[in-house]
Design a protein around this motif. Sequence first.
Motif, PDB file in Angstrom:
ATOM      1  N   LEU A 263      -5.521 103.611 -40.582  1.00  0.00           N
ATOM      2  CA  LEU A 263      -5.207 104.853 -41.293  1.00  0.00           C
ATOM      3  C   LEU A 263      -4.790 104.507 -42.717  1.00  0.00           C
TER       4      LEU A 263
ATOM      5  N   GLU B 128      -2.067 108.798 -48.481  1.00  0.00           N
ATOM      6  CA  GLU B 128      -2.121 109.133 -49.899  1.00  0.00           C
ATOM      7  C   GLU B 128      -1.376 108.039 -50.681  1.00  0.00           C
ATOM      8  N   PRO B 129      -1.717 107.852 -51.955  1.00  0.00           N
ATOM      9  CA  PRO B 129      -1.002 106.845 -52.742  1.00  0.00           C
ATOM     10  C   PRO B 129       0.439 107.264 -53.036  1.00  0.00           C
TER      11      PRO B 129
ATOM     12  N   ALA C 260      -2.869  99.567 -54.656  1.00  0.00           N
ATOM     13  CA  ALA C 260      -3.310 100.889 -55.113  1.00  0.00           C
ATOM     14  C   ALA C 260      -2.298 101.982 -54.756  1.00  0.00           C
TER      15      ALA C 260
ATOM     16  N   THR D  89      -1.592 103.123 -51.726  1.00  0.00           N
ATOM     17  CA  THR D  89      -1.777 103.670 -50.382  1.00  0.00           C
ATOM     18  C   THR D  89      -1.017 102.800 -49.381  1.00  0.00           C
TER      19      THR D  89
ATOM     20  N   ILE E  89      -2.033 101.718 -42.171  1.00  0.00           N
ATOM     21  CA  ILE E  89      -1.439 101.671 -40.847  1.00  0.00           C
ATOM     22  C   ILE E  89      -2.540 101.246 -39.892  1.00  0.00           C
TER      23      ILE E  89
ATOM     24  N   LEU F 113       7.402 108.535 -43.121  1.00  0.00           N
ATOM     25  CA  LEU F 113       5.945 108.690 -43.078  1.00  0.00           C
ATOM     26  C   LEU F 113       5.514 110.021 -42.458  1.00  0.00           C
TER      27      LEU F 113
ATOM     28  N   ASP G 220       6.140 112.879 -43.378  1.00  0.00           N
ATOM     29  CA  ASP G 220       5.772 113.816 -44.444  1.00  0.00           C
ATOM     30  C   ASP G 220       4.681 113.285 -45.364  1.00  0.00           C
ATOM     31  N   VAL G 221       4.194 112.108 -45.047  1.00  0.00           N
ATOM     32  CA  VAL G 221       3.154 111.517 -45.894  1.00  0.00           C
ATOM     33  C   VAL G 221       1.804 111.874 -45.293  1.00  0.00           C
ATOM     34  N   GLN G 222       0.820 112.110 -46.162  1.00  0.00           N
ATOM     35  CA  GLN G 222      -0.462 112.571 -45.655  1.00  0.00           C
ATOM     36  C   GLN G 222      -1.436 111.431 -45.383  1.00  0.00           C
ATOM     37  N   LEU G 223      -2.171 111.609 -44.297  1.00  0.00           N
ATOM     38  CA  LEU G 223      -3.295 110.731 -43.992  1.00  0.00           C
ATOM     39  C   LEU G 223      -4.443 111.133 -44.908  1.00  0.00           C
ATOM     40  N   LEU G 224      -4.948 110.173 -45.672  1.00  0.00           N
ATOM     41  CA  LEU G 224      -6.021 110.481 -46.620  1.00  0.00           C
ATOM     42  C   LEU G 224      -7.383 110.198 -45.998  1.00  0.00           C
ATOM     43  N   ARG G 225      -7.503 109.042 -45.347  1.00  0.00           N
ATOM     44  CA  ARG G 225      -8.793 108.689 -44.755  1.00  0.00           C
ATOM     45  C   ARG G 225      -8.560 107.643 -43.677  1.00  0.00           C
ATOM     46  N   THR G 226      -9.597 107.327 -42.956  1.00  0.00           N
ATOM     47  CA  THR G 226      -9.523 106.261 -41.971  1.00  0.00           C
ATOM     48  C   THR G 226     -10.776 105.420 -42.143  1.00  0.00           C
TER      49      THR G 226
END
Lengths: 468, 384
Positions: free
Chosen positions: B227, B230-231, B267, B269, B272, B304, B306-312
């Motif tokens: 996972l 977001e940066p 960067a 990000t 995980i 974490l 409240d942190v957003q998953l950006l991509r996998t």
Amino acid sequence: MASDCDVAVIGAGAAGVAASVVAARSGCRVTLIDVGDRPGGQYYRGADLSPSPRAGVDYPALAGDLDRLVAAHAVDYRPRTTAYALERAGQRLLVRTRGDDRHRQDVDIIGAGTVILATGAFDRPLPFPGWTLPGVMTGGGAQSLVKGQHVLPGRRIVVAGTGPFLLAVAATLLEHGAEVAAVVEANDPVVGSVRQLRGLTSGLGKAGDLGRFIAALARHRVPYLRRHRIVEALGEDRVTGVRIARVDADWHPIPGTERVLECDAVSVGFGFVAQLDLAAQLGARMIRGADGGLAVEVDDDQATSVPGLLAAGETTGIGGVEAARVEGLVAGATAAVLSDHASALTPSALERVRRQVARWRRFAAGLHATFPVRDGWVDSVREDSLVCRCEEVPVSRVREAVALGARDARTVKLLSRAGMGWCQGRMCAAAVDGLCGFDDIASLQGASYRPVSVPVPLGALAAEPVEG
Amino acid sequence: MNADVVIIGAGVVGACCARACAEAGLSVIVVDRGAVASGTTGGGEGNILVSDKEPGPELDLALLSRDLWAQMAGALGDSFELDPKGGLVVAARSETYEHLLRFADEQRSCGVIAETVAAWDLAQLEPRISRDLVGGVFYPQDMQVQPMMAAAHLIEAARATGRATLMTDCTVTGIDRDAAGAISAVRTSQGSISTRHVVNAAGTWGGEIAALAGVELPILPRRGFILVTEPLPPVVHHKVYAADYVANVASDNAGLETSAVIEGTQAGTILIGASRERVGFDKTLDWGVVRRLSRQAIEVFPFLADVQLLRTYGGFRPYCPDHLPVIGPDPRVPGLLHACGHEGAGVGLAAATGHVIAQALTGAPLSIDLAPFAPERFEASHVG
Ligand SMILES: Cc1cc2nc3c(=O)[nH]c(=O)nc-3n(C[C@H](O)[C@H](O)[C@H](O)COP(=O)(O)OP(=O)(O)OC[C@H]3O[C@@H](n4cnc5c(N)ncnc54)[C@H](O)[C@@H]3O)c2cc1C
Ligand SMILES: Cc1cc2nc3c(=O)[nH]c(=O)nc-3n(C[C@H](O)[C@H](O)[C@H](O)COP(=O)(O)OP(=O)(O)OC[C@H]3O[C@@H](n4cnc5c(N)ncnc54)[C@H](O)[C@@H]3O)c2cc1C
């Protein structure tokens, strides 16, 4: 929290609205999911449109129907909701959604027998020196500022790129009181094929649209500079002008033709890119649309290669708002049949609509032949021009990735970070392909595979119920 | 076309082999059916860990490899983001903590530096870490690289010697052997290459290459997802993971196993990862995995949530039945060497792998005993 329906429609533009109305009228339980806070999509949202009280299949009539169906709970309409993933669960499909408040964990999983993908398209920008200056924006961005928030992007605006939508954007800006310094069109639609265009559009409302835009431009004495292109946006902290040049048929600037147009905002657009993440997640077969961009393959029933997944509108190839609407009608009828309901469209009505789909698709193909994107834009980028804005990747790093052995867009991403940021490559994919000369569909597909369409809070994902 | 050695695979392992061989004076052709790092190297993380390895041959290889990575980074500048940030292994329960401390003791006796960290000191290393943990062990030798950049720049370094060539979009379709059974050529989609030596660095597809040479190598895929958030500004300073990880790596359970390793990148990000499943080559994202990884990460770093998953993203680790890689000459086919099957540690072990492959090819004394990694160890008749 998890919910269930016969037909889940993703996107409430012309295609999604039409599909929802037909499916619900046929007796299906429909859930309509859309990012916006009211239906209409790219074209109608924000438009002052009084939904029509009469029946019919034009957009105002469909919008009126939708209102009534929502009020009658026949359509579960979910505005401000984004589908971030689509997944298969046996015979059914699951749509994973999130709300628009990142601090609230309003996620849901919607099970559906049939899913209609009507997620539309987004602008295709191409880089040029200065394109990241404040005041430079995409056509869609300018349009939604004006229509959605009633804010003008500037007082004196240059509209540039290619395609008939430049005229639409310019007309909207003029209507709202902006001065349009010029419409800068890289192709030459008039010499190219105005006759061909007219032939295609005869009898279609679209020609009327174009005529209206052209009349608006003439009335305001806005120059329509064909075969011209922006080679640089000027300014320190914000755009103060653009340098334009005459270009040849491949968009290479012709030496000695450069000049500066003063302006305080620029709207650029080079066509559109279909929003295909959700179809790609299920491995739906993709083709090249008439504009050369990726599109999901559909048959005459709007069915994709994935059982239970239909698609309509821009997702099946950029075709304009009328193509989207009629494809939505067909998709709604197919979804009804797949859910064992008799379609609300009579066979003869459906036949008529199918003929319209074919006609609008021909029209779109004609437009794309008139307004292609040509390689010459690459001439004006500099080594330090940003390609990927999210990760601040300049042209030089993209070229370095190719020198290191990258042969497709995905490897360029891994070696340069172009496309790894917030927008996941939506804004830079076309530019990367153009810079590197990648042209095969596998490269396009590799770059557009996004397992998570939009960001989702980890807390919401961790709290998800365990299904099955 | 001809070369002293043809290296099949332009992943991180093939890249390390290419650089070491070219530096040793051999002429090298690296072939890959895709681009550089288009295999598992482009689908994994770049942890170079000693912390997760129990005493034994893999740990010895890992210790050698981390030193070689540090040397390569010194020689090649900062081209692949080597970051000697250290690893922090934490325990949520006291039994796990006792196990972890015993494990660290054994590792210390083999040369691993492991510093015990009491619960109240964890926040000094990681200010945002959960207050519910019972303690941890800090491993300063753990590092990370950006594996795709590493592969690309190591191949570039090999090419810079003037002795190495890279051929991308070049699929190996056959391996020719002479009357004596020794390697004579590699057939590819871009023509035949005469050579006396082949290095099989095809990772998860190493078994297919071995079969082309007429031998069997039991390498299978083990899927993993990572996972990416977001940066953020720097908030996670080391590689942090929960102690159950150590048990998972060696597990023979075919089902899903996850233990979140959490780390920040240059960067911004946070990565995980990663899950471990044996499900063949199906790359469809499994949302059950996402849920588990998210939960585990939040247990260690509550912010974490409240942190957003950006991509996998993900890939297929190459694994052997005994979870050890296959490295060295194959006595069954003169001229064939293997460098594959590194499972979840291919990046970490790549530097040492390339180093010993070059030694084996040039007849130099080996830095490490290759017997535990012998390719023929899986043969029914083999007594080891
Ligand atoms: C500036 C501009 C001017 C234009 N002018 C014209 C014109 O004059 N004539 C013409 O024919 N066409 C015009 N178009 C094109 C027209 O807008 C489209 O053809 C039309 O909107 C396509 O309809 P659609 O239903 O396929 O998609 P859209 O209208 O794009 O609707 C898609 C909807 O799906 C939503 N959505 C996307 N992804 C998700 C998701 N994951 N979850 C939930 N919701 C999602 C979007 O927010 C949107 O509301 C113009 C477009 C632009 C940008
Ligand atoms: C989710 C995940 C996380 C991971 N995290 C870590 C980590 O933190 N640390 C770590 O050390 N390791 C990690 N790994 C493992 C690591 O990625 C692998 O062990 C390593 O990348 C293997 O490298 P390789 O060069 O052997 O194989 P690959 O990178 O797969 O290279 C093999 C190459 O061979 C090519 N090939 C195959 N067949 C042919 C043919 N017939 N002809 C030509 N070319 C061919 C392929 O195209 C490929 O490029 C992780 C893996 C995954 C999936």
